[in-house]
Design an enzyme around this catalytic site. Sequence first.
Site, PDB file in Angstrom:
ATOM      1  N   GLY A  10       0.823  -1.215   0.000  1.00 35.16           N
ATOM      2  CA  GLY A  10       0.000   0.000   0.000  1.00 35.16           C
ATOM      3  C   GLY A  10       0.852   1.257   0.000  1.00 35.16           C
ATOM      4  N   ILE A  11       2.076   1.162  -0.541  1.00 32.37           N
ATOM      5  CA  ILE A  11       2.986   2.326  -0.514  1.00 32.37           C
ATOM      6  C   ILE A  11       2.467   3.473  -1.377  1.00 32.37           C
ATOM      7  CG2 ILE A  11       4.490   1.630  -2.456  1.00 32.37           C
ATOM      8  CD1 ILE A  11       6.796   2.542  -0.292  1.00 32.37           C
ATOM      9  N   GLY A  13      -0.495   4.513  -1.449  1.00 36.20           N
ATOM     10  CA  GLY A  13      -1.640   5.145  -0.794  1.00 36.20           C
ATOM     11  C   GLY A  13      -1.219   6.280   0.128  1.00 36.20           C
ATOM     12  N   GLN A  89      -8.295  -2.831  -0.042  1.00 35.90           N
ATOM     13  CA  GLN A  89      -9.439  -2.147  -0.652  1.00 35.90           C
ATOM     14  C   GLN A  89      -9.996  -1.402   0.551  1.00 35.90           C
ATOM     15  OE1 GLN A  89     -12.045  -0.270  -1.522  1.00 35.90           O
ATOM     16  NE2 GLN A  89     -13.391  -1.876  -0.739  1.00 35.90           N
ATOM     17  N   SER A  90      -9.704  -0.108   0.649  1.00 37.62           N
ATOM     18  CA  SER A  90      -9.850   0.599   1.922  1.00 37.62           C
ATOM     19  C   SER A  90     -11.123   1.433   2.038  1.00 37.62           C
ATOM     20  CB  SER A  90      -8.627   1.512   2.110  1.00 37.62           C
ATOM     21  OG  SER A  90      -8.659   2.529   1.129  1.00 37.62           O
ATOM     22  N   TYR A 101     -14.082  -9.229  -3.455  1.00 36.14           N
ATOM     23  CA  TYR A 101     -12.736  -8.690  -3.723  1.00 36.14           C
ATOM     24  C   TYR A 101     -12.161  -8.068  -2.448  1.00 36.14           C
ATOM     25  CZ  TYR A 101      -9.017  -5.776  -5.591  1.00 36.14           C
ATOM     26  OH  TYR A 101      -7.805  -5.195  -5.809  1.00 36.14           O
ATOM     27  N   THR A 132      -8.516  -1.055  12.014  1.00 39.44           N
ATOM     28  CA  THR A 132      -9.364   0.136  11.842  1.00 39.44           C
ATOM     29  C   THR A 132     -10.467   0.240  12.895  1.00 39.44           C
ATOM     30  OG1 THR A 132     -11.122   1.000  10.386  1.00 39.44           O
ATOM     31  CG2 THR A 132     -10.601  -1.295  10.131  1.00 39.44           C
ATOM     32  N   GLU A 134     -13.316   0.739  12.216  1.00 39.77           N
ATOM     33  CA  GLU A 134     -14.503   0.077  11.648  1.00 39.77           C
ATOM     34  C   GLU A 134     -14.758  -1.274  12.314  1.00 39.77           C
ATOM     35  OE1 GLU A 134     -16.904   0.963   9.237  1.00 39.77           O
ATOM     36  OE2 GLU A 134     -16.087   2.927   9.654  1.00 39.77           O
ATOM     37  N   TYR A 157     -15.984  -4.307   4.456  1.00 41.85           N
ATOM     38  CA  TYR A 157     -14.624  -3.832   4.770  1.00 41.85           C
ATOM     39  C   TYR A 157     -14.277  -4.146   6.227  1.00 41.85           C
ATOM     40  CZ  TYR A 157     -11.053  -0.359   6.090  1.00 41.85           C
ATOM     41  OH  TYR A 157      -9.932   0.265   6.604  1.00 41.85           O
ATOM     42  N   LYS A 161     -11.439  -6.666   7.724  1.00 40.90           N
ATOM     43  CA  LYS A 161     -10.397  -6.176   8.647  1.00 40.90           C
ATOM     44  C   LYS A 161     -10.444  -6.939   9.977  1.00 40.90           C
ATOM     45  CE  LYS A 161      -8.161  -2.652   6.635  1.00 40.90           C
ATOM     46  NZ  LYS A 161      -6.707  -2.565   6.481  1.00 40.90           N
TER      47      LYS A 161
HETATM   48  P1  NAP Z   1      -5.370   4.170   0.658  1.00 40.07           P
HETATM   49  O1  NAP Z   1      -4.863   5.546   0.420  1.00 40.07           O
HETATM   50  O2  NAP Z   1      -6.672   3.761   0.063  1.00 40.07           O
HETATM   51  O3  NAP Z   1      -4.236   3.146   0.148  1.00 40.07           O
HETATM   52  C1  NAP Z   1      -4.499   1.791  -0.030  1.00 40.07           C
HETATM   53  C2  NAP Z   1      -3.287   1.177  -0.685  1.00 40.07           C
HETATM   54  O4  NAP Z   1      -3.529  -0.224  -0.900  1.00 40.07           O
HETATM   55  C3  NAP Z   1      -2.949   1.772  -2.067  1.00 40.07           C
HETATM   56  O5  NAP Z   1      -1.558   1.837  -2.212  1.00 40.07           O
HETATM   57  C4  NAP Z   1      -3.528   0.723  -3.027  1.00 40.07           C
HETATM   58  O6  NAP Z   1      -2.913   0.698  -4.284  1.00 40.07           O
HETATM   59  C5  NAP Z   1      -3.184  -0.532  -2.253  1.00 40.07           C
HETATM   60  N1  NAP Z   1      -3.914  -1.699  -2.721  1.00 40.07           N
HETATM   61  C6  NAP Z   1      -5.241  -1.792  -3.027  1.00 40.07           C
HETATM   62  N2  NAP Z   1      -5.522  -3.025  -3.469  1.00 40.07           N
HETATM   63  C7  NAP Z   1      -4.368  -3.728  -3.450  1.00 40.07           C
HETATM   64  C8  NAP Z   1      -4.012  -5.033  -3.809  1.00 40.07           C
HETATM   65  N3  NAP Z   1      -4.907  -5.898  -4.292  1.00 40.07           N
HETATM   66  N4  NAP Z   1      -2.718  -5.428  -3.669  1.00 40.07           N
HETATM   67  C9  NAP Z   1      -1.788  -4.559  -3.190  1.00 40.07           C
HETATM   68  N5  NAP Z   1      -2.063  -3.297  -2.841  1.00 40.07           N
HETATM   69  C10 NAP Z   1      -3.343  -2.879  -2.971  1.00 40.07           C
HETATM   70  O7  NAP Z   1      -5.464   3.862   2.227  1.00 40.07           O
HETATM   71  P2  NAP Z   1      -4.803   4.659   3.435  1.00 40.07           P
HETATM   72  O8  NAP Z   1      -5.730   5.742   3.837  1.00 40.07           O
HETATM   73  O9  NAP Z   1      -3.384   4.962   3.123  1.00 40.07           O
HETATM   74  O10 NAP Z   1      -4.878   3.548   4.577  1.00 40.07           O
HETATM   75  C11 NAP Z   1      -3.801   2.629   4.771  1.00 40.07           C
HETATM   76  C12 NAP Z   1      -4.336   1.379   5.464  1.00 40.07           C
HETATM   77  O11 NAP Z   1      -4.903   1.744   6.727  1.00 40.07           O
HETATM   78  C13 NAP Z   1      -5.451   0.655   4.712  1.00 40.07           C
HETATM   79  O12 NAP Z   1      -5.304  -0.726   4.965  1.00 40.07           O
HETATM   80  C14 NAP Z   1      -6.718   1.157   5.346  1.00 40.07           C
HETATM   81  O13 NAP Z   1      -7.769   0.234   5.222  1.00 40.07           O
HETATM   82  C15 NAP Z   1      -6.255   1.325   6.785  1.00 40.07           C
HETATM   83  N6  NAP Z   1      -6.944   2.354   7.557  1.00 40.07           N
HETATM   84  C16 NAP Z   1      -7.064   3.605   7.068  1.00 40.07           C
HETATM   85  C17 NAP Z   1      -7.695   4.593   7.815  1.00 40.07           C
HETATM   86  C18 NAP Z   1      -7.800   6.005   7.307  1.00 40.07           C
HETATM   87  O14 NAP Z   1      -8.600   6.768   7.884  1.00 40.07           O
HETATM   88  N7  NAP Z   1      -7.047   6.408   6.315  1.00 40.07           N
HETATM   89  C19 NAP Z   1      -8.209   4.285   9.090  1.00 40.07           C
HETATM   90  C20 NAP Z   1      -8.037   2.982   9.588  1.00 40.07           C
HETATM   91  C21 NAP Z   1      -7.393   2.035   8.814  1.00 40.07           C
HETATM   92  P3  NAP Z   1      -3.393   1.709  -5.469  1.00 40.07           P
HETATM   93  O15 NAP Z   1      -2.712   3.015  -5.174  1.00 40.07           O
HETATM   94  O16 NAP Z   1      -2.915   1.036  -6.695  1.00 40.07           O
HETATM   95  O17 NAP Z   1      -4.889   1.812  -5.364  1.00 40.07           O
HETATM   96  P1  GDP Z   2     -14.944   5.930   6.402  1.00 43.49           P
HETATM   97  O1  GDP Z   2     -15.173   6.370   7.814  1.00 43.49           O
HETATM   98  O2  GDP Z   2     -13.720   5.082   6.246  1.00 43.49           O
HETATM   99  O3  GDP Z   2     -16.134   5.309   5.784  1.00 43.49           O
HETATM  100  O4  GDP Z   2     -14.555   7.279   5.605  1.00 43.49           O
HETATM  101  P2  GDP Z   2     -15.382   8.163   4.570  1.00 43.49           P
HETATM  102  O5  GDP Z   2     -14.638   9.440   4.449  1.00 43.49           O
HETATM  103  O6  GDP Z   2     -15.648   7.407   3.307  1.00 43.49           O
HETATM  104  O7  GDP Z   2     -16.777   8.391   5.301  1.00 43.49           O
HETATM  105  C1  GDP Z   2     -16.870   9.088   6.531  1.00 43.49           C
HETATM  106  C2  GDP Z   2     -18.337   9.286   6.870  1.00 43.49           C
HETATM  107  O8  GDP Z   2     -18.889  10.255   5.954  1.00 43.49           O
HETATM  108  C3  GDP Z   2     -19.188   8.022   6.713  1.00 43.49           C
HETATM  109  O9  GDP Z   2     -20.080   7.902   7.802  1.00 43.49           O
HETATM  110  C4  GDP Z   2     -20.005   8.280   5.464  1.00 43.49           C
HETATM  111  O10 GDP Z   2     -21.286   7.665   5.476  1.00 43.49           O
HETATM  112  C5  GDP Z   2     -20.144   9.801   5.521  1.00 43.49           C
HETATM  113  N1  GDP Z   2     -20.457  10.384   4.217  1.00 43.49           N
HETATM  114  C6  GDP Z   2     -21.505  11.203   3.961  1.00 43.49           C
HETATM  115  N2  GDP Z   2     -21.531  11.517   2.657  1.00 43.49           N
HETATM  116  C7  GDP Z   2     -20.496  10.872   2.081  1.00 43.49           C
HETATM  117  C8  GDP Z   2     -20.014  10.825   0.732  1.00 43.49           C
HETATM  118  O11 GDP Z   2     -20.564  11.410  -0.180  1.00 43.49           O
HETATM  119  N3  GDP Z   2     -18.892  10.086   0.504  1.00 43.49           N
HETATM  120  C9  GDP Z   2     -18.249   9.408   1.508  1.00 43.49           C
HETATM  121  N4  GDP Z   2     -17.137   8.736   1.234  1.00 43.49           N
HETATM  122  N5  GDP Z   2     -18.695   9.430   2.782  1.00 43.49           N
HETATM  123  C10 GDP Z   2     -19.807  10.151   3.066  1.00 43.49           C
END
Ligand code: NAP
Ligand code: GDP
Length: 311
Positions: A10-11, A13, A89-90, A101, A132, A134, A157, A161
């Site tokens: 996920g580098i 991302g 798939q985040s 998937y 997460t 979640e 999701y 997780k």
């Molecule tokens: P992100 O920006 O969506 O990045 C996800 C990364 O995973 C991207 O590099 C993506 O590649 C890669 N990926 C997707 N499908 C893959 C596959 N089949 N094989 C290998 N790599 C794949 O997510 P993030 O916000 O940096 O979050 C990092 C991690 O923390 C994720 O696991 C996410 O679920 C978890 N997390 C995030 C949050 C948050 O608020 N950001 C909170 C809790 C947990 P592409 O660039 O090619 O799409």
């Molecule tokens: P999540 O917490 O990982 O699902 O991060 P998101 O940024 O996708 O969503 C945060 C919150 O915003 C969730 O409760 C969504 O239901 C709410 N939300 C409201 N409208 C939207 C929208 O148009 N897009 C997304 N992504 N989230 C939305």
Amino acid sequence: MKKKIALISGITGQDGSYLAEFLLKKNYIVHGIKRKSSSFNTERVDHIYENYQKSKNFYLHYGDLIDSNSLFNLVHKIKPDEIYNLGAQSHVGHSFEIPEYTSEVTGIGTLRFLEAIRFLNLKKTKFYQASTSELFGQKDKRNVFSERSNLVPKSPYGVSKLYSYWITKLYREAYGIFACNGILFNHESPRRGETFVTRKITMFLAKKYFGSKEVLKLGNINAKRDWGHAKDYVELQWKMLQKKTPTDYVIATGKSYSVKEFINFCCNYLKFKIIWKGSGLNTKCFLIKSDGSKELLIKIDKKYYRPVDID
Ligand code: NAP
Ligand code: GDP
């Protein structure tokens, strides 16, 4: 002193790119896994590649979380001191549309990594799993969570997780692998994916500031989230692997805000005067222009609600 070696899935991302920068500053050699895509997907790390390519500290490899062989071969070749499994798939919303998937990548992908460590008998390799908030699903009445809270995810999701969370714990206990779950609440940044709500809103308002005529369609604006900054959270991911013994940690700011409050904050920052009208699916937000007229800014679209939307 021998440089430490990290392998990051996920580098490309948000977190992966910040973590790579952080580790390179700490003098690590960083290997990243990028997946094969028909269009460019490395824009968040291109600047790192340019800066570190010559020093031979930064490498990108093709691989995929659904391809055991690619993960096994990379772990075998690199023999990393630390693996950060950030790939997934985040997107919670999208996971309802592509649940199988999502399970393969976000769930079983973690097992593939852990099996590689176990099979190769890499006793010194530490493993970070991107868990997460979640996992907690429905918020309890007090809206307070800890490492001991019930785990009742409410999306494909979250369920994927949850599998990753338990398999990471199990491999720690059963095989003595140094493995940690970082149970992170939402964290954002300018590198956050553009379909997540903070970026969807900020990008829309930035365009509006420069005269766009678009109307923003959102889902549940009463949903609350605890939003931190990704840069702070990747440092904590690293810190978890530097502890003497592995365990799981919740990371959050402790404050949550609704999507509506987030919109109000952004509009205030841009000095946009707005007014909210209606409720539920009929909620609308208007921009009050300098001549006193109203322009529709935001409306609600059921399409952006999740099947189980938690507010
Ligand atoms: P992100 O920006 O969506 O990045 C996800 C990364 O995973 C991207 O590099 C993506 O590649 C890669 N990926 C997707 N499908 C893959 C596959 N089949 N094989 C290998 N790599 C794949 O997510 P993030 O916000 O940096 O979050 C990092 C991690 O923390 C994720 O696991 C996410 O679920 C978890 N997390 C995030 C949050 C948050 O608020 N950001 C909170 C809790 C947990 P592409 O660039 O090619 O799409
Ligand atoms: P999540 O917490 O990982 O699902 O991060 P998101 O940024 O996708 O969503 C945060 C919150 O915003 C969730 O409760 C969504 O239901 C709410 N939300 C409201 N409208 C939207 C929208 O148009 N897009 C997304 N992504 N989230 C939305």
